[in-house]
Design an enzyme around this catalytic site. Sequence first.
Site, PDB file in Angstrom:
ATOM      1  N   GLU A   1       0.823  -1.201   0.000  1.00  0.00           N
ATOM      2  CA  GLU A   1       0.000   0.000   0.000  1.00  0.00           C
ATOM      3  C   GLU A   1       0.865   1.263   0.000  1.00  0.00           C
ATOM      4  O   GLU A   1       0.547   2.249  -0.671  1.00  0.00           O
ATOM      5  CB  GLU A   1      -0.929  -0.016   1.225  1.00  0.00           C
TER       6      GLU A   1
ATOM      7  N   LYS B   1     -15.477  -9.853   8.163  1.00  0.00           N
ATOM      8  CA  LYS B   1     -14.407 -10.700   7.627  1.00  0.00           C
ATOM      9  C   LYS B   1     -14.950 -12.050   7.145  1.00  0.00           C
ATOM     10  O   LYS B   1     -14.375 -12.673   6.266  1.00  0.00           O
ATOM     11  CB  LYS B   1     -13.329 -10.928   8.686  1.00  0.00           C
TER      12      LYS B   1
ATOM     13  N   CYS C   1     -10.512  -1.542  14.597  1.00  0.00           N
ATOM     14  CA  CYS C   1     -10.761  -2.968  14.826  1.00  0.00           C
ATOM     15  C   CYS C   1     -10.915  -3.296  16.310  1.00  0.00           C
ATOM     16  O   CYS C   1     -11.591  -4.257  16.668  1.00  0.00           O
ATOM     17  CB  CYS C   1      -9.621  -3.793  14.249  1.00  0.00           C
TER      18      CYS C   1
ATOM     19  N   GLU D   1       2.033   1.634  -3.411  1.00  0.00           N
ATOM     20  CA  GLU D   1       0.935   2.072  -4.278  1.00  0.00           C
ATOM     21  C   GLU D   1       0.700   3.573  -4.116  1.00  0.00           C
ATOM     22  O   GLU D   1       0.500   4.291  -5.111  1.00  0.00           O
ATOM     23  CB  GLU D   1      -0.351   1.294  -3.938  1.00  0.00           C
TER      24      GLU D   1
ATOM     25  N   GLU E   1     -14.206 -13.769  -5.571  1.00  0.00           N
ATOM     26  CA  GLU E   1     -12.914 -13.543  -6.219  1.00  0.00           C
ATOM     27  C   GLU E   1     -11.726 -13.930  -5.333  1.00  0.00           C
ATOM     28  O   GLU E   1     -10.588 -13.933  -5.783  1.00  0.00           O
ATOM     29  CB  GLU E   1     -12.795 -12.071  -6.659  1.00  0.00           C
TER      30      GLU E   1
ATOM     31  N   CYS F   1      -8.566  -2.099   4.104  1.00  0.00           N
ATOM     32  CA  CYS F   1      -8.411  -3.245   5.016  1.00  0.00           C
ATOM     33  C   CYS F   1      -9.712  -3.677   5.675  1.00  0.00           C
ATOM     34  O   CYS F   1      -9.800  -4.756   6.224  1.00  0.00           O
ATOM     35  CB  CYS F   1      -7.430  -2.904   6.139  1.00  0.00           C
TER      36      CYS F   1
ATOM     37  N   SER G   1      -7.541   1.778  -2.436  1.00  0.00           N
ATOM     38  CA  SER G   1      -6.319   1.034  -2.697  1.00  0.00           C
ATOM     39  C   SER G   1      -6.717  -0.340  -3.245  1.00  0.00           C
ATOM     40  O   SER G   1      -7.701  -0.932  -2.800  1.00  0.00           O
ATOM     41  CB  SER G   1      -5.538   0.862  -1.394  1.00  0.00           C
TER      42      SER G   1
ATOM     43  N   GLU H   1     -16.091 -11.218   3.756  1.00  0.00           N
ATOM     44  CA  GLU H   1     -14.941 -10.977   2.884  1.00  0.00           C
ATOM     45  C   GLU H   1     -14.292 -12.287   2.444  1.00  0.00           C
ATOM     46  O   GLU H   1     -13.943 -12.462   1.266  1.00  0.00           O
ATOM     47  CB  GLU H   1     -13.915 -10.114   3.621  1.00  0.00           C
TER      48      GLU H   1
END
Lengths: 590, 189
Positions: free
Chosen positions: A285, A364, A521, A288, A372, A305, A325, A367
Amino acid sequence: MNDSNVTLVELSVDGVPVTVASGSTILKACQAAGVSIPTLCHLEGVSSNASCGVCVVEVEGARSLVRSCVQTVSPGMQVRTNTKRVLEARRTVVELLLANHPDDCLACMRNGSCELQSMAERMGVRRKAFPRTRKEPAQDSAGLAIIRDNDKCILCGRCVAVCRETQTVSAIDFAGRGIRTRVAPFMDKALSSTVCVSCGQCTLVCPTGALTERDETDEVFADLFDPDKVVVVQTAPAIRASLGEALGLPPGSLVTGKMAAALRRLGFAKVFDTQFAADLTIMEEGSELLHRASSGGVLPMITSCSPGWISFIETFYPSLLPHLSTCKSPQQMFGSVAKTYWARKAGVDPSKMVVVSIMPCTAKKFEARRPEMRDAWAWWKDQGQDHKPFFDVDYALTTRELARMIRRAGIDFTRLPEEGFDDPLGASTGAAVIFGATGGVMEAAARTAYELATGKPLPTLELEAVRGFEGVREAALDIDGKPLRVAVAHTLKNARAILDGIAAGTSPYAFVEVMTCPGGCLGGGGQPVAPDWEKRELRRAAIYREDRGLTERKSHDNPAIKELYAVFLGKPLGHLSHELLHTEYAVRKV
Amino acid sequence: MSELGTAALSGKASVTGASARPISDDLRKQVAASAAAYRDKPGALLSVLEETQRLDPNRHLSEDALRAIAEAMDEPLSRVYSVATFYSYYSLVPQGQHVIVVCRGTACHTRGSLGLLQETLAMLGAEDFREDEEASFTTADRKFTVRTVACFGQCALAPVVSLDGVILSRLTPSKLKAAIERVARGGKR
């Protein structure tokens, strides 16, 4: 309230004089007087809609009992909190709530942590006082992350408030009226086919078992007991600051070593650390960001994230997706690296590997099952090994689920020794620890990006401006004379403010960190229930304490990360990184 | 996702018979127009819901109509659904050409509203109407819908029935029957 012009009000609670700021509720005044008033629908900072009636008190001169959570104090008020009338009314209120509540506490996920259950005990309920009047409502167990059981719902409205006010998602609201009143998504659809982003804040504030995470502990135990499977585990940064609390230790207990020991006792073949992947995320990141800044790419770049946040922007601001990102979250980076790099290194068949992650998060779970997220499988296919498709991460368990597993396995957590993580995917730095707090990803990225850009170490590692719990915080970093304006937001309400600025073209930032949950978190939807800011502050302190105590505090100093690039990935943003560590986003229509 | 979602919903859905058919372009424009007209006025959502239901060919609010209203008014879908299911005036299921609402409040009950309801249902051929379901009954030819309401607030005139929005007071079964037959023939109430 501004301290300088507070007027004080004197009143008496059970005959004891007490002085509080004017505008305070009677509830607050009672607390100041050392009297604990029971509450159910009221939750500090989330909701106070006076719907349950448990908090009633008697006020001299008032005709009826008064709900102390909303009624404010007045001078000379005489409050009685434990008269016959008050105690009887409170018990009746709870008995009425129980009339339509199922009697299956023994099989309920909230057995032992249910506020209604403890309230019934506290109010001296000893009978089923009233017959059921409500029909049994439908259960919504369609979601990957959150299960709704409206039969256990007491209509307190905390979930509606947190979804609307804290997150501005409004996936649920009250529907119907009278005996048919219920908390429902649009058209009583399954939550998973609405705007719900699976953040799980509703599961934290729900006083009963009406809103819970999808429990996958049985599935994980089954894999642990299967001799054909190689089950490895990764733990998110925030777990080490909250697992102790979930197991009865004081909030803010830092239990990194005991957690690793407990996971080993549970039978995980390798105890790895999501923090390894957090360091990896920073490498990608940070690179990036520098690449976008130097090549005229889309700015501000926003962190990726937090999966609730990803669903939020995909649903509500799809036109701003190019700002995200492309980095996968640390959980997903870990999964694809574990099932490629580590599987090959360890000589393990990737199709027999089970990657379990311990997360402070319900999103999560969603996710991990995004279609994908099967890049390791695709990589092995390119290597000529054609397996049945498998996910990079198989199970994402919440802090609460891990605590359940530890209790069920009879592990005496407090007596465990301090153990370390396994190599190589267990190595991490202080930069990765602070991913667990709002502002932490920004600070970790700054530690590395500054050095990558300037070739010099940061003057001070602690980026105080982005720490803390203010809703939106900003800072200007000076990178060799070039200013870089950054912002940090936690909760989706605050993220919305930043997105509106970007959409209007007025955003001055180059880099923005967004975390879905209050406090980041550490306040995630998978953490121990009934959160408050005091507990979040203690968890936050634990996370920064861990960072300070480590020798390596910058992601690019992690030796295992250096080796991963040297022998496998090549360089950040390289070809293999793109295949395994980056992802793409899509408009989410609901 | 949504397929999985619907399949795994166990038990009975709470809104039965809610219609999923899309609204016409005309109605969509009307929704946008009334949203603009009532914007920033108190109770705007109520007014837009009311107008949309009135303009709908089946006098109801379909899922698509609620979506259009939410979008036009910048309100969450859950909020629009909350309001639409709270008030008995709004119907999420298609209604007949004529709507009969029998008041089941205490005053009307003591003056014989149950008899009115049963008489009406028998006359229109309803067999399985269950009052505790907040149900509505619509005749097969979509000519009549029968619903109940908790109270119209017209207790002094009990028992009352609303026929196409007009309150008929101090009714007897035969007076109500005559009124229904009149509108069935296309006459006035």
